[in-house]
Scaffold this motif. Sequence first.
Motif, PDB file in Angstrom:
ATOM      1  N   PHE A   1      10.036  28.156  -6.431  1.00  0.00           N
ATOM      2  CA  PHE A   1       9.167  26.976  -6.428  1.00  0.00           C
ATOM      3  C   PHE A   1       9.956  25.730  -6.050  1.00  0.00           C
ATOM      4  O   PHE A   1       9.539  24.960  -5.175  1.00  0.00           O
ATOM      5  N   TYR A   2      11.117  25.533  -6.670  1.00  0.00           N
ATOM      6  CA  TYR A   2      11.912  24.339  -6.373  1.00  0.00           C
ATOM      7  C   TYR A   2      12.487  24.395  -4.951  1.00  0.00           C
ATOM      8  O   TYR A   2      12.574  23.360  -4.277  1.00  0.00           O
ATOM      9  N   ALA A   3      12.862  25.587  -4.498  1.00  0.00           N
ATOM     10  CA  ALA A   3      13.387  25.709  -3.136  1.00  0.00           C
ATOM     11  C   ALA A   3      12.325  25.336  -2.110  1.00  0.00           C
ATOM     12  O   ALA A   3      12.577  24.572  -1.163  1.00  0.00           O
ATOM     13  N   VAL A   4      11.105  25.853  -2.311  1.00  0.00           N
ATOM     14  CA  VAL A   4      10.005  25.544  -1.402  1.00  0.00           C
ATOM     15  C   VAL A   4       9.661  24.058  -1.459  1.00  0.00           C
ATOM     16  O   VAL A   4       9.407  23.413  -0.436  1.00  0.00           O
ATOM     17  N   LEU A   5       9.666  23.494  -2.666  1.00  0.00           N
ATOM     18  CA  LEU A   5       9.333  22.086  -2.828  1.00  0.00           C
ATOM     19  C   LEU A   5      10.351  21.189  -2.123  1.00  0.00           C
ATOM     20  O   LEU A   5       9.979  20.214  -1.450  1.00  0.00           O
ATOM     21  N   VAL A   6      11.628  21.513  -2.257  1.00  0.00           N
ATOM     22  CA  VAL A   6      12.675  20.725  -1.603  1.00  0.00           C
ATOM     23  C   VAL A   6      12.532  20.791  -0.085  1.00  0.00           C
ATOM     24  O   VAL A   6      12.630  19.769   0.609  1.00  0.00           O
ATOM     25  N   ILE A   7      12.292  22.000   0.457  1.00  0.00           N
ATOM     26  CA  ILE A   7      12.119  22.150   1.903  1.00  0.00           C
ATOM     27  C   ILE A   7      10.922  21.342   2.393  1.00  0.00           C
ATOM     28  O   ILE A   7      10.988  20.635   3.403  1.00  0.00           O
ATOM     29  N   ALA A   8       9.813  21.425   1.642  1.00  0.00           N
ATOM     30  CA  ALA A   8       8.597  20.714   2.036  1.00  0.00           C
ATOM     31  C   ALA A   8       8.800  19.204   2.009  1.00  0.00           C
ATOM     32  O   ALA A   8       8.389  18.495   2.937  1.00  0.00           O
ATOM     33  N   LEU A   9       9.440  18.705   0.954  1.00  0.00           N
ATOM     34  CA  LEU A   9       9.678  17.265   0.858  1.00  0.00           C
ATOM     35  C   LEU A   9      10.617  16.776   1.953  1.00  0.00           C
ATOM     36  O   LEU A   9      10.416  15.701   2.529  1.00  0.00           O
ATOM     37  N   ALA A  10      11.640  17.569   2.246  1.00  0.00           N
ATOM     38  CA  ALA A  10      12.573  17.197   3.309  1.00  0.00           C
ATOM     39  C   ALA A  10      11.857  17.147   4.659  1.00  0.00           C
ATOM     40  O   ALA A  10      12.078  16.237   5.466  1.00  0.00           O
ATOM     41  N   LEU A  11      10.967  18.129   4.888  1.00  0.00           N
ATOM     42  CA  LEU A  11      10.226  18.160   6.146  1.00  0.00           C
ATOM     43  C   LEU A  11       9.309  16.948   6.277  1.00  0.00           C
ATOM     44  O   LEU A  11       9.252  16.308   7.333  1.00  0.00           O
ATOM     45  N   VAL A  12       8.605  16.606   5.202  1.00  0.00           N
ATOM     46  CA  VAL A  12       7.711  15.444   5.220  1.00  0.00           C
ATOM     47  C   VAL A  12       8.516  14.163   5.459  1.00  0.00           C
ATOM     48  O   VAL A  12       8.095  13.276   6.209  1.00  0.00           O
ATOM     49  N   ALA A  13       9.696  14.071   4.832  1.00  0.00           N
ATOM     50  CA  ALA A  13      10.530  12.881   5.002  1.00  0.00           C
ATOM     51  C   ALA A  13      10.978  12.724   6.454  1.00  0.00           C
ATOM     52  O   ALA A  13      10.922  11.625   7.022  1.00  0.00           O
ATOM     53  N   VAL A  14      11.406  13.827   7.071  1.00  0.00           N
ATOM     54  CA  VAL A  14      11.849  13.776   8.464  1.00  0.00           C
ATOM     55  C   VAL A  14      10.685  13.409   9.377  1.00  0.00           C
ATOM     56  O   VAL A  14      10.818  12.593  10.300  1.00  0.00           O
ATOM     57  N   GLU A  15       9.519  14.023   9.141  1.00  0.00           N
ATOM     58  CA  GLU A  15       8.340  13.719   9.952  1.00  0.00           C
ATOM     59  C   GLU A  15       7.950  12.245   9.831  1.00  0.00           C
ATOM     60  O   GLU A  15       7.652  11.584  10.832  1.00  0.00           O
ATOM     61  N   THR A  16       7.965  11.734   8.615  1.00  0.00           N
ATOM     62  CA  THR A  16       7.605  10.332   8.394  1.00  0.00           C
ATOM     63  C   THR A  16       8.579   9.399   9.099  1.00  0.00           C
ATOM     64  O   THR A  16       8.181   8.423   9.742  1.00  0.00           O
ATOM     65  N   LEU A  17       9.865   9.721   9.013  1.00  0.00           N
ATOM     66  CA  LEU A  17      10.878   8.892   9.647  1.00  0.00           C
ATOM     67  C   LEU A  17      10.717   8.887  11.162  1.00  0.00           C
ATOM     68  O   LEU A  17      10.860   7.846  11.816  1.00  0.00           O
ATOM     69  N   TYR A  18      10.368  10.045  11.726  1.00  0.00           N
ATOM     70  CA  TYR A  18      10.242  10.133  13.183  1.00  0.00           C
ATOM     71  C   TYR A  18       8.976   9.440  13.679  1.00  0.00           C
ATOM     72  O   TYR A  18       9.021   8.661  14.643  1.00  0.00           O
ATOM     73  N   PHE A  19       7.836   9.717  13.045  1.00  0.00           N
ATOM     74  CA  PHE A  19       6.571   9.216  13.560  1.00  0.00           C
ATOM     75  C   PHE A  19       6.224   7.813  13.070  1.00  0.00           C
ATOM     76  O   PHE A  19       5.379   7.140  13.660  1.00  0.00           O
ATOM     77  N   LYS A  20       6.872   7.377  12.004  1.00  0.00           N
ATOM     78  CA  LYS A  20       6.579   6.052  11.462  1.00  0.00           C
ATOM     79  C   LYS A  20       7.786   5.126  11.551  1.00  0.00           C
ATOM     80  O   LYS A  20       7.836   4.112  10.861  1.00  0.00           O
ATOM     81  N   HIS A  21       8.755   5.472  12.410  1.00  0.00           N
ATOM     82  CA  HIS A  21       9.982   4.670  12.413  1.00  0.00           C
ATOM     83  C   HIS A  21       9.733   3.247  12.900  1.00  0.00           C
ATOM     84  O   HIS A  21      10.422   2.321  12.484  1.00  0.00           O
ATOM     85  N   GLU A  22       8.749   3.032  13.784  1.00  0.00           N
ATOM     86  CA  GLU A  22       8.468   1.668  14.243  1.00  0.00           C
ATOM     87  C   GLU A  22       7.937   0.811  13.095  1.00  0.00           C
ATOM     88  O   GLU A  22       8.329  -0.351  12.942  1.00  0.00           O
ATOM     89  N   ALA A  23       7.048   1.384  12.287  1.00  0.00           N
ATOM     90  CA  ALA A  23       6.537   0.653  11.125  1.00  0.00           C
ATOM     91  C   ALA A  23       7.649   0.397  10.117  1.00  0.00           C
ATOM     92  O   ALA A  23       7.739  -0.690   9.525  1.00  0.00           O
ATOM     93  N   LEU A  24       8.527   1.406   9.947  1.00  0.00           N
ATOM     94  CA  LEU A  24       9.649   1.228   9.021  1.00  0.00           C
ATOM     95  C   LEU A  24      10.598   0.145   9.526  1.00  0.00           C
ATOM     96  O   LEU A  24      11.113  -0.660   8.745  1.00  0.00           O
TER      97      LEU A  24
END
Length: 455
Positions: A404-427
């Motif tokens: 559960f924790y392994a899957v959660l960490v992978i999922a959170l890391a993926l969401v973080a990378v996606e957010t950074l890439y697609f929302k970097h102009e707003a950031l």
Amino acid sequence: MDGESLGLTEGVSIALGGMIGGGIFAVLGVVAQITRDAAWFAFVVAGVVALCAAYSYVKLNELSEGQGGSVTFIQCFLENPDLAGMAGWTLLFGYVGSMAMYAYAFGSYTVGFAVVPDAVAGVPMRPVVSVLMVAGFVGLNLLGAQATGATENLLVGVKAAILLTFGVAGIYYGVNTGQIEAGLERIASIQPVMAAGVSFVAFQGWQLLFYSQESFESPMETIRKAVYASVVAAVGIYVLVGITTLSLAPLSVIEQHPERALAVAADPVVPYGFVVISLAALFSTGSALNATLFSAGYFAKGMLSEDLVPDRVGDASADGVPQRILIMLGGVIAAFAAFGSLSAITSFASLTFIVVFGAMSLLALKQRDQPEVNPIPPAIGAVGAGGFFVVMFWHLYSTERHTFYAVLVIALALVAVETLYFKHEALQEEVTTFERLVEPDGWHDEESASVDDLL
């Protein structure tokens, strides 16, 4: 492309190849650990939801005039490129997880042969074999679509014949020896639903066809027929082989080596059963990785053409799949297969497809005013996927906390990378605003790195 189009036979082979390899040899034992001899019913439940999701994909494809798969559907019907990009990245990582699962099972079955040592000079051979298998199929896909389609026909034909023979012979043997168990007492419990969520990755192969439509003749008609035929065929094979395996395989094997349960169950049924089924496992997991890599490459190419991945990934104007995409996918798959656990890889991949298939079912349900769309299948797909998501997370949290924790960490890391890439102009805008508020006039160094520089 090599100038030759693929037909219905290749379409069914690619879709079925992507499913059977995961469902039988990589997932069956994991599902059996949850629901024991009712595993066949878990595949039926997952198959019904997958078939409803397949209906949603087909209808969305028709309404969008064959423009593509999940990412294109979001862009076409929601007009949100950032959301489409994030969905695409999530799905691509789901494919990576699936292919790593196939490579893991391939390596496990290979070292199960007596002639192959578990380790050489202290180095475990299972990860080595998995990495070499990934490298081999990356090389095959670099040769082109027609080589991939022809290979897929051969691999799927061999494994389907072996599995059907084992299933029929196993049922006959089990009935005569009084060993057949259908687990009917477990059907009314929550366990098959939990297991259905875990097994959902076993039904991910069919939607690969939507990402390689340029490879098919009469793509909309061919893909529609191939999708429905492959899902129904996969459910039938899963039920037949699932009942046989869970009736004949010892519980100790299911618990310790779940990916080998099918081969052990086959040993008393047919001559040299373990060897025959192990060879079928190599064909099956190989064809699953081959089919998934083929279409995932086209999927990534489509994202590249829509500017949803960095330009350095490859050339979107190239014929077929850009070589750099295939090599990069192969590297990530090999890393997952070498260092990940089967349970974590399977769970992450299943959750990915649960989310995406459920979202596409919801999107199709929103088009229910269109005369071509019957709202019942998309509604079943959306509700079923939502239920799988909840019960699967609960199962992992309550019984496999480390997974559960392994899957959660992978999922959170993926969401973080996606957010950074697609929302970097707003950031970047937020960071710039913050700097202006807190920095003294003239303090900011014009040569300091910006957010864009870091990305």
